[in-house]
Motif scaffolding. Structure first.
Motif, short mmCIF file in Angstrom:
data_model
loop_
_atom_site.label_atom_id
_atom_site.label_comp_id
_atom_site.label_asym_id
_atom_site.label_seq_id
_atom_site.Cartn_x
_atom_site.Cartn_y
_atom_site.Cartn_z
N UNK A 284 0.83 -1.21 0.00
CA UNK A 284 0.00 0.00 0.00
C UNK A 284 0.86 1.26 0.00
N UNK A 285 1.91 1.25 0.81
CA UNK A 285 2.82 2.41 0.84
C UNK A 285 3.45 2.64 -0.53
N UNK A 286 3.85 1.55 -1.20
CA UNK A 286 4.47 1.70 -2.51
C UNK A 286 3.47 2.23 -3.54
N UNK A 287 2.21 1.82 -3.42
CA UNK A 287 1.18 2.33 -4.35
C UNK A 287 1.02 3.83 -4.20
N UNK A 288 0.99 4.29 -2.95
CA UNK A 288 0.86 5.73 -2.70
C UNK A 288 2.07 6.47 -3.24
N UNK A 289 3.25 5.92 -2.99
CA UNK A 289 4.47 6.56 -3.46
C UNK A 289 4.53 6.60 -4.99
N UNK A 290 4.22 5.47 -5.63
CA UNK A 290 4.21 5.44 -7.09
C UNK A 290 3.19 6.43 -7.65
N UNK A 291 2.04 6.52 -7.02
CA UNK A 291 1.01 7.44 -7.51
C UNK A 291 1.51 8.88 -7.50
N UNK A 292 2.21 9.24 -6.45
CA UNK A 292 2.74 10.60 -6.36
C UNK A 292 3.81 10.84 -7.43
N UNK A 293 4.74 9.90 -7.55
CA UNK A 293 5.82 10.05 -8.52
C UNK A 293 5.28 10.08 -9.95
N UNK A 294 4.35 9.18 -10.24
CA UNK A 294 3.81 9.12 -11.61
C UNK A 294 2.97 10.36 -11.93
N UNK A 295 2.28 10.88 -10.94
CA UNK A 295 1.53 12.12 -11.17
C UNK A 295 2.47 13.26 -11.53
N UNK A 296 3.59 13.36 -10.82
CA UNK A 296 4.58 14.39 -11.13
C UNK A 296 5.20 14.16 -12.50
N UNK A 297 5.52 12.90 -12.83
CA UNK A 297 6.09 12.59 -14.14
C UNK A 297 5.11 12.93 -15.27
N UNK A 298 3.85 12.60 -15.06
CA UNK A 298 2.85 12.89 -16.10
C UNK A 298 2.67 14.39 -16.27
N UNK A 299 2.68 15.13 -15.15
CA UNK A 299 2.59 16.58 -15.24
C UNK A 299 3.78 17.15 -15.99
N UNK A 300 4.98 16.61 -15.74
CA UNK A 300 6.17 17.04 -16.46
C UNK A 300 6.05 16.71 -17.94
N UNK A 301 5.55 15.52 -18.25
CA UNK A 301 5.36 15.11 -19.65
C UNK A 301 4.42 16.07 -20.37
N UNK A 302 3.28 16.37 -19.76
CA UNK A 302 2.31 17.28 -20.38
C UNK A 302 2.91 18.67 -20.54
N UNK A 303 3.64 19.14 -19.54
CA UNK A 303 4.26 20.46 -19.62
C UNK A 303 5.26 20.53 -20.77
N UNK A 304 6.11 19.52 -20.88
CA UNK A 304 7.13 19.52 -21.94
C UNK A 304 6.49 19.38 -23.31
N UNK A 305 5.50 18.51 -23.43
CA UNK A 305 4.80 18.35 -24.70
C UNK A 305 4.11 19.65 -25.10
#
Length: 461
Positions: A408-429
Motif C-alpha cells: 500500500x505504501x508503494x502504491x501511494x508513493x508510485x502514484x505521487x511520482x507518476x503524477x509528477x512525471x505525467x505533469x512534467x510530460x504534459x508540460x514539456x509536450x
C-alpha cells in the motif's frame, strides 16, 4: 485488502502508466520514417522541418517510456517472487533477445536520430530513424511474446515440485510462436500506430484551426491520416483473428468478454450492456447469435460458456472485463468511421474546410490510448485466476514475505511520482507544441523578393 489485490493494483498502476509511452514511440517512429522518406524523395524542406519537430516529441516519450519500464522489473522480484522463479527461464530468454535485437538497435541509432541532423547526410539520418523505429518494433515483439506465453504456454516443460517448480524452455521457437503471440503482436503494433498517428493528427488539426503553420500542417495531417486509416481498418482484421484465438485457447476468457454463461445456448454479441453475475445474464443491446456467427459463421452454433468451467477457474470481475472489452471495440469502430470519413473528404478536396471535423481530431488523441489500456485490462483480467494460464494461479505467484502495508505504501508513493512525471510530460509536450515546427529553414529555401523581381525583369527583357 489483502496482499494479492494490492499487488495486482500496484502492477496495474505501473504498467498502465508505462504503456502510455511505448505505443506513442512506435507510432511516431513510423510517421517520422514517412516524413523523412518523403523529404529524401521530393527534397521538399517542409518534410524535413516536420521530421525535426516530431523527433523532439519522440525524444520526450521515448525517455519517459524507458524510465517507467524499469520499475516493473523490480516488482517481479519484490511482489511476485514465486512467479519470477516459475517463468524466469522463459522471460529471461525473451528479455535477453529484446536486449540483443531491440535495445542494441535503438541505442545504436538513437544518438544519430537526436543529434545528427547537421552532422550526417540525410540518407544516413533516415537510416538512423528507420533503425530506431525498427528497434521499438522489435522491443514490442519480445515483450508480447513473453506475455503471450503466459496466456498460451508452449515449448516448455516443468521441472521441480511445489514452490521450487519452474518452466524450462524445450523449444525456443515454439515458445516464441506460441498460439497467441502473432495475433496479439499485430494487434499491439497496430494499436501503437494509431496512438502515434492520432497524436500527429491532433496537433496539426490544432495548428490548422489556429491558423498557425497551416501549409506544413496540412502535409503532416495527410501523412498521419493515411497511416491512421490503414491501421484502423487493419485493426478490425487483427481483432477478429485475436478473438478467434481466444475462443480456441482461452474459452473462459471469451465467455467473460461477452458475458456468455450457458454452453447449450447460442452466443449473442452485445453492442453494450451490463453483466448481472447473480442472475447470469446480460442486459443491453445485442445481436442475437452474433458471437456464434463470428466464430462459426453460423447463428445457431453454441459457444462454450462460463458454466462449463469450475467456479474457481472462472474470471471473477465479469462486468469490468465485459465493459473494458466493449469500450475497446466501440472506440475501434469509431476510429474506422472517423478516418474513412476524413479520407473521403480528402479525396473530395474538402478535408480542411470542415472545422467540426478538425475539432474532433484534436480531442481524438485520447481514444487510441484509452483503447490500448482497456484492451490490456480485458486481456489480463480475463486470464484470471491464472497468472500462467492453466499452470500457475495468481494467488500462488506472490512473494511470501511482502506485507499489505508495504504494498500500500508503494502504491501511494508510485502514484505521487507518476503524477509528477505525467505533469512534467504534459508540460514539456505543451511547450514543444506551442513553439511549433521551426519554419526558418523554409524561409532560407525561398527566393527573396528582390531576387524574384530580378528574375521577372530578365524574363520581360
Amino acid at each position: 485488502m489483502d496482499v494479492e489485490i494490492l499487488s495486482r493494483i500496484q502492477f496495474a498502476l505501473t504498467i498502465s502508466f508505462h504503456y502510455i509511452y511505448p505505443p506513442l514511440s512506435i507510432g511516431l517512429g513510423l510517421v517520422m520514417v514517412f516524413m523523412e522518406g518523403l523529404y529524401l524523395k521530393t527534397k521538399n524542406p517542409e518534410y524535413h522541418v516536420l521530421a525535426r519537430f516530431w523527433t523532439k516529441i519522440f525524444a520526450i516519450t521515448f525517455g519517459i517510456g524507458v524510465a517507467t519500464g524499469i520499475v516493473m522489473e523490480f516488482e517481479f522480484g519484490t511482489n511476485w517472487a514465486t512467479y519470477s522463479r516459475y517463468v524466469g527461464d522463459v522471460f529471461g530468454s525473451a528479455l535477453a533477445a529484446e536486449g540483443i535485437f531491440a535495445f542494441a538497435l535503438e541505442s545504436g541509432f538513437l544518438g544519430i536520430l537526436l543529434f545528427g541532423w547537421n552532422r550526417v547526410s540525410p540518407k544516413v539520418h533516415f537510416i538512423a530513424t528507420l533503425g530506431v523505429w525498427l528497434g521499438s518494433m522489435f522491443s514490442a515483439i519480445w515483450i508480447v511474446v513473453a506475455n503471450s506465453w503466459q496466456q498460451t504456454p508452449a515449448g516448455y516443460h516443468i521441472v521441480g515440485e511445489g514452490l521450487n517448480a519452474r518452466a524450462e524452455i524445450t523449444d525456443f521457437w515454439a515458445m516464441v510462436f506460441n498460439p497467441s503471440s502473432v495475433d496479439r503482436l499485430t494487434h499491439v503494433w497496430i494499436g501503437a500506430f494509431l496512438a502515434g498517428a492520432f497524436l500527429v493528427l491532433s496537433v496539426h488539426a490544432y495548428y490548422i484551426l489556429k491558423k498557425r503553420h497551416v501549409e506544413i500542417s496540412k502535409k503532416a495531417f495527410r501523412i498521419a491520416l493515411a497511416v491512421a486509416t490503414v491501421a484502423s481498418l487493419s485493426q478490425l482484421f487483427t481483432g477478429h483473428r485475436s478473438a478467434d484465438g481466444v475462443a480456441e485457447n482461452q474459452p473462459a476468457k471469451l465467455a467473460a468478454l461477452e458475458g456468455h454463461f450457458d454452453s447449450l445456448a447460442v452466443a449473442d454479441m452485445y453492442v453494450f450492456g451490463w453483466v448481472d453475475k447473480e442472475d447470469q445474464e446480460v442486459k443491453g443491446l445485442k445481436v442475437p447469435g452474433g458471437l456464434s456467427f463470428l466464430l462459426h459463421q453460423d447463428f445457431e452454433t453454441p459457444v462454450t460458456g462460463l458454466n462449463s468451467f469450475p467456479e474457481d477457474e472462472r474470471p471473477t470481475a465479469l462486468n469490468a472485463i465485459f465493459q473494458f472489452y466493449h469500450i475497446m471495440v466501440a472506440i475501434g469502430m469509431f476510429l474506422i468511421a472517423l478516418t474513412l470519413y476524413a479520407s473521403i473528404q480528402w479525396w473530395r478536396g474538402k478535408l480542411f474546410d470542415q472545422k467540426w471535423l478538425l475539432k474532433i481530431f484534436v480531442i481524438s488523441v485520447l481514444l487510441p490510448q484509452v483503447a490500448n489500456q482497456v484492451g490490456w485490462f480485458a486481456a489480463e483480467m480475463g486470464r484470471q485466476p491464472w497468472v500462467v494460464y492453466g499452470l500457475l494461479r495468481t494467488s500462488d505467484a506472490l512473494s511470501k514475505v511482502v506485507t499489505a502495508n508495504q504494498v500500500l505504501f508503494s502504491i501511494i508513493l508510485f502514484s505521487i511520482v507518476y503524477t509528477l512525471l505525467f505533469a512534467l510530460f504534459i508540460y514539456m509536450m505543451n511547450k514543444k507544441i506551442q513553439n511549433g515546427p521551426d519554419e526558418s529553414e523554409l524561409r532560407e529555401h525561398r527566393p527573396r523578393q528582390k531576387d524574384m523581381s530580378l528574375i521577372f525583369d530578365k524574363q520581360n527583357q
